[in-house]
Design a protein around this motif. Structure first.
Motif, PDB file in Angstrom:
ATOM      1  N   GLN A  64       0.958  -1.139   0.241  1.00  9.77           N
ATOM      2  CA  GLN A  64      -0.121   0.035  -0.320  1.00  9.77           C
ATOM      3  C   GLN A  64       0.764   1.172  -0.124  1.00  9.77           C
ATOM      4  N   PHE A  65       0.641   1.943  -0.747  1.00 11.89           N
ATOM      5  CA  PHE A  65       1.063   3.484  -0.836  1.00 11.89           C
ATOM      6  C   PHE A  65       0.249   4.580  -0.716  1.00 11.89           C
ATOM      7  N   ALA A  66       0.479   5.616  -0.024  1.00  8.57           N
ATOM      8  CA  ALA A  66      -0.283   6.819   0.143  1.00  8.57           C
ATOM      9  C   ALA A  66       0.476   7.980   0.211  1.00  8.57           C
ATOM     10  N   GLU A  67      -0.148   9.017  -0.235  1.00  8.97           N
ATOM     11  CA  GLU A  67       0.265  10.502  -0.192  1.00  8.97           C
ATOM     12  C   GLU A  67      -0.421  11.430   0.689  1.00  8.97           C
ATOM     13  N   ALA A  68      -0.095  11.977   1.815  1.00  9.26           N
ATOM     14  CA  ALA A  68      -1.046  12.665   2.747  1.00  9.26           C
ATOM     15  C   ALA A  68      -0.602  14.028   2.787  1.00  9.26           C
ATOM     16  N   ALA A  69      -1.516  15.007   2.933  1.00 11.62           N
ATOM     17  CA  ALA A  69      -1.354  16.530   3.043  1.00 11.62           C
ATOM     18  C   ALA A  69      -1.642  16.853   4.187  1.00 11.62           C
ATOM     19  N   VAL A  70      -1.012  17.821   5.262  1.00 14.00           N
ATOM     20  CA  VAL A  70      -1.323  17.777   6.527  1.00 14.00           C
ATOM     21  C   VAL A  70      -1.362  19.650   6.815  1.00 14.00           C
ATOM     22  N   ASP A  71      -2.571  20.064   7.256  1.00 17.86           N
ATOM     23  CA  ASP A  71      -2.561  21.512   7.421  1.00 17.86           C
ATOM     24  C   ASP A  71      -2.448  21.506   9.028  1.00 17.86           C
ATOM     25  N   VAL A  72      -1.420  21.995   9.524  1.00 14.33           N
ATOM     26  CA  VAL A  72      -1.143  21.912  11.197  1.00 14.33           C
ATOM     27  C   VAL A  72      -1.865  23.145  11.869  1.00 14.33           C
ATOM     28  N   THR A  73      -2.232  23.814  11.023  1.00 15.86           N
ATOM     29  CA  THR A  73      -2.959  25.160  11.699  1.00 15.86           C
ATOM     30  C   THR A  73      -4.374  24.672  11.847  1.00 15.86           C
ATOM     31  N   THR A  74      -4.871  23.877  11.126  1.00 15.05           N
ATOM     32  CA  THR A  74      -6.329  23.182  11.422  1.00 15.05           C
ATOM     33  C   THR A  74      -6.522  21.918  11.890  1.00 15.05           C
ATOM     34  N   GLY A  75      -5.233  21.308  11.693  1.00 17.36           N
ATOM     35  CA  GLY A  75      -5.275  19.750  11.939  1.00 17.36           C
ATOM     36  C   GLY A  75      -5.951  18.926  10.878  1.00 17.36           C
ATOM     37  N   GLU A  76      -6.247  19.488   9.793  1.00 14.26           N
ATOM     38  CA  GLU A  76      -6.808  18.804   8.599  1.00 14.26           C
ATOM     39  C   GLU A  76      -5.855  17.755   8.106  1.00 14.26           C
ATOM     40  N   VAL A  77      -6.322  16.651   7.673  1.00 16.26           N
ATOM     41  CA  VAL A  77      -5.409  15.559   7.018  1.00 16.26           C
ATOM     42  C   VAL A  77      -6.155  15.217   5.551  1.00 16.26           C
ATOM     43  N   ARG A  78      -5.512  15.626   4.377  1.00 18.20           N
ATOM     44  CA  ARG A  78      -6.188  15.147   3.021  1.00 18.20           C
ATOM     45  C   ARG A  78      -5.273  13.952   2.500  1.00 18.20           C
TER      46      ARG A  78
END
Length: 708
Positions: A563-577
């Motif tokens: 399994q492979f995944a790319e994730a983006a994290v906004d550490v200001t809002t806590g959102e993970v995409r």
């Protein structure tokens, strides 16, 4: 009478993409599900559930409810037909809570205390909500935590070789970390529903389940009936994921039909399903890994704990997944349980492997970080030649081929291994990977294939299509076995009168059924080769694979994946995409690439939901769920799902007649770990507790400072 022949040379159905044979019926509404099929004189049952988590029923005020419009009966512990749970069924001893309305004891919040039967479902629901039940309440305990008092080790739940402590002490690099996963629910589209009626001295049940033979046998045992007098049908099922076996609603429908002498339907609401149809237990896991400086494992220790009910033991075997994955000088794994005042957990897509792979594959990533070695290279250094504990040969093992192909397609070689260095505006971006494995098995099944007088063929097998496309896969398998076009095959499934067959579970269904269909088709071809006319009722050949399945040599048989995944994290809002996902699998012969890819993508989607969203929460004061619905229980929606690719490498299993391994569950395994590892790579902060919610990201606080 008509003469027919099997036209040879028409092959290649298996391996080619085919739309579902029942697809048109489903999308046009022609396919009817268990709660939709009409019955004459149908009555409707509605369950009233307990409002306490532990205690006894003091009284059920029946008379006011019986006076309400349309109400026909109120069944409860004082008047319900008797049932017996003192038997051993297909999966062992049944959960005693199937003995509904047999005593005044309440074992958990949401336990059925009465069934109201009325002329319409609306009347039954109104009466159920008006029913007054009083209780003698007792203190309850629903609090799950690692190592809490009452935890015990069930029999045969541990496996080991070597000296773990000595190998840890001799290791150059050690990881010792704890991980948790929450309670999770199946949430399939179609709620559980069953209709029971007595007809001609036989009990006829139309149901939504994962195996009509299983449900028929359990009902026969519960009600002390001749198995031949019970028929269960389940033609179309809107998802199961492990929860659609025998549940209290089927038992209640049979009870009411027996009392009223007319058909009775019981359909569960979404809220009722949260307490009545099982769930994945929360887990607390500890992983200890010891390795040489080059990353080769010396010690592998996986300790897992789950909860179970106070009346029935269920083990979420999270610690089992590593027993075939990695070689080490010393190997130890154990599953422990603690009984609480909660419903009994049950099987849920990749039971054990889904939560277990999260802990294990995150720990492997942590070890790779400590060793300064690429995560894929680290896994390759502990690749076993035989089963690490069993010593048995693998039927096939193409895990490294999955990683090689996945790394190439994902662009892994271009990855900067340092965490927290890649930015995209306000987002920190990272990539992660994880391995996947799921066991492969076969169970005896029977099938019948008939050559019809009109030149078509009818396959009858007690298979269950719970959305996997099994009906279509079996059609293709029969077509190849008979060397005819798939359009000449009619496949009938999900009727206990067709004889015993494997349930849809454990990724063993299609493999087991295909074997039986292939055998029956082979016998039929031999009969037809003799020539002659086809009578009006056709020529039928039957098969039973019990002897053949039992003769399979002992080997480690598993599907594998990367399994492979790319994730983006906004550490200001806590959102993970999650921005993109790729899964490459070694899962034997793929019967229908169209539905197989759909199954794999579905599993990967669920893995994303597991990583970021799903979490059922119990209120400690009441013992009941907080938000027991699909608004309070969060899961991934369309907007949460990125482009997902699923593909496979060549992975023949030559000892199986059709080479199938199964794809129903392998897709979810390892996904949550790949995403968690990607979040670490993006931020430099490890998240060892699922789901990775925004508040948990924010609570990591200054841990992101290294990421800039």
């Amino acid at each position: 009478m008509t003469t027919t022949t099997v036209t040879t040379g028409v092959t290649g159905a298996v391996g080619a993409a085919h739309t579902r044979v029942e697809g048109l019926a489903k999308v046009t509404g022609a396919a009817r599900y268990a709660g939709e099929i009409p019955f004459a004189e149908l009555a409707h049952g509605w369950l009233a559930l307990s409002t306490i988590a532990r205690g006894r029923i003091r009284s059920v005020e029946v008379d006011p409810v019986l006076a309400m419009p349309g109400v026909l009966a109120v069944l409860h512990h004082g008047n319900a037909p008797r049932v017996d749970t003192d038997y051993v069924g297909l999966l062992g001893r049944p959960d005693p809570t199937l003995a509904v309305f047999q005593q005044d004891r309440v074992p958990y919040a949401g336990w059925p205390v009465a069934l109201i039967v009325a002329e319409t479902s609306e009347q039954a629901r109104e009466a159920a909500e008006a029913l007054v039940v009083t209780y003698d309440q007792e203190p309850h305990d629903v609090a799950f935590s690692a190592g809490r008092p009452g935890t015990y080790t069930p029999e045969n739940s541990a496996a080991e070789k070597g000296d773990i402590e000595a190998e840890l002490a001799a290791s150059a690099v050690v990881v010792d970390a704890e991980y948790t996963t929450p309670e999770e629910h199946h949430g399939m589209l179609e709620p559980h529903a069953a209709t029971a009626r007595w007809e001609g001295g036989r009990l006829d049940v139309v149901d939504s389940n994962q195996g009509t033979m299983w449900v028929a046998a359990e009902l026969a045992n519960l009600f002390s009936l001749d198995p031949a007098s019970v028929r269960v049908r389940s033609e179309h099922v809107g998802g199961g994921f492990g929860s659609k076996g025998l549940r209290v609603h089927q038992v209640c429908a049979v009870m009411a039909a027996t009392v009223l002498h007319r058909p009775v339907r019981v359909v569960l609401t979404r809220r009722q399903m949260f307490s009545l149809t099982g769930y994945r237990s929360p887990t607390a896991q500890r992983i200890r890994l010891g390795a040489d400086a080059d990353g080769r494992l010396r010690a592998f220790d996986h300790q897992a704990q789950n909860l179970t009910s106070t009346v029935h033991e269920f083990i979420e075997a999270s610690a089992n997944v590593g027993r075939v994955m990695y070689d080490a000088n010393a190997h130890h794994s154990v599953n422990r349980v603690v009984p609480l005042d909660v419903p009994t957990p049950t099987f849920m897509r990749a039971p054990g492997e889904a939560p277990g792979s999260f802990a294990m594959e995150c720990a492997l990533d942590e070890l790779a970080e400590k060793c300064g070695i690429d995560p894929i290279a680290l896994r390759a250094r502990s690749e076993p030649d035989v089963g690490p504990l069993s010593g048995l040969p693998f039927s096939s093992r193409n895990l490294l081929a999955c990683f090689e192909e996945g790394a190439r397609r994902f662009g892994w070689a271009d990855r900067d291994p340092r965490p927290g260095v890649r930015r995209d505006g306000r987002w920190l971006v990272g990539t992660g990977t994880a391995a996947a494995a799921f066991p492969v098995g076969s169970m005896p099944s029977t099938a019948a294939v008939t050559a019809e007088a009109d030149g078509t063929f009818t396959v009858r097998i007690n298979a269950a299509d719970i959305g996997t496309g099994a009906r279509t896969a079996l059609t293709l398998i029969a077509a190849d076995a008979l060397e005819v076009e798939p359009r000449r095959i009619r496949t009938r499934i999900a009727d206990s009168d067709f004889g015993p067959a494997m349930i849809a579970g454990g990724s063993m269904g299609t493999r087991s059924w295909a074997w039986a269909v292939t055998a029956a088709a082979g016998t039929l071809r031999e009969q037809l080769a003799l020539g002659g006319d086809i009578p009006p009722d056709g020529i039928t050949a039957r098969s039973d694979t019990a002897e053949a399945v039992g003769a399979l040599p002992k080997k480690e048989r598993h599907s594998f994946g990367a399994q492979f995944a790319e994730a983006a994290v906004d550490v200001t809002t806590g959102e993970v995409r999650v921005r993109r996902m790729l899964g490459i699998f070694a899962a034997g012969r793929i019967v229908n690439p169209l539905t197989a890819r759909s199954q794999l993508i579905g599993g990967m989607t669920w893995g994303l939901s597991m990583a970021l969203h799903e979490e059922a929460v119990r209120d400690q004061a009441s013992g009941a769920h907080v938000g027991a619905d699909l608004a309070g229980y969060h899961f991934a929606a369309h907007a949460d799902i990125p482009p997902i690719e699923a593909d496979w490498v060549d992975d023949p299993d030559d000892e199986d007649p059709v080479g199938i391994k199964g794809v129903g569950e392998i897709g979810i395994v390892g996904v949550a770990a790949a995403i968690a590892n990607a979040v670490w790579h993006a931020t430099g902060v490890r998240h060892r507790d699922l789901p990775i919610r925004p508040d948990r990201v924010l609570l990591a606080g200054g841990g992101y400072s290294a990421a800039g």
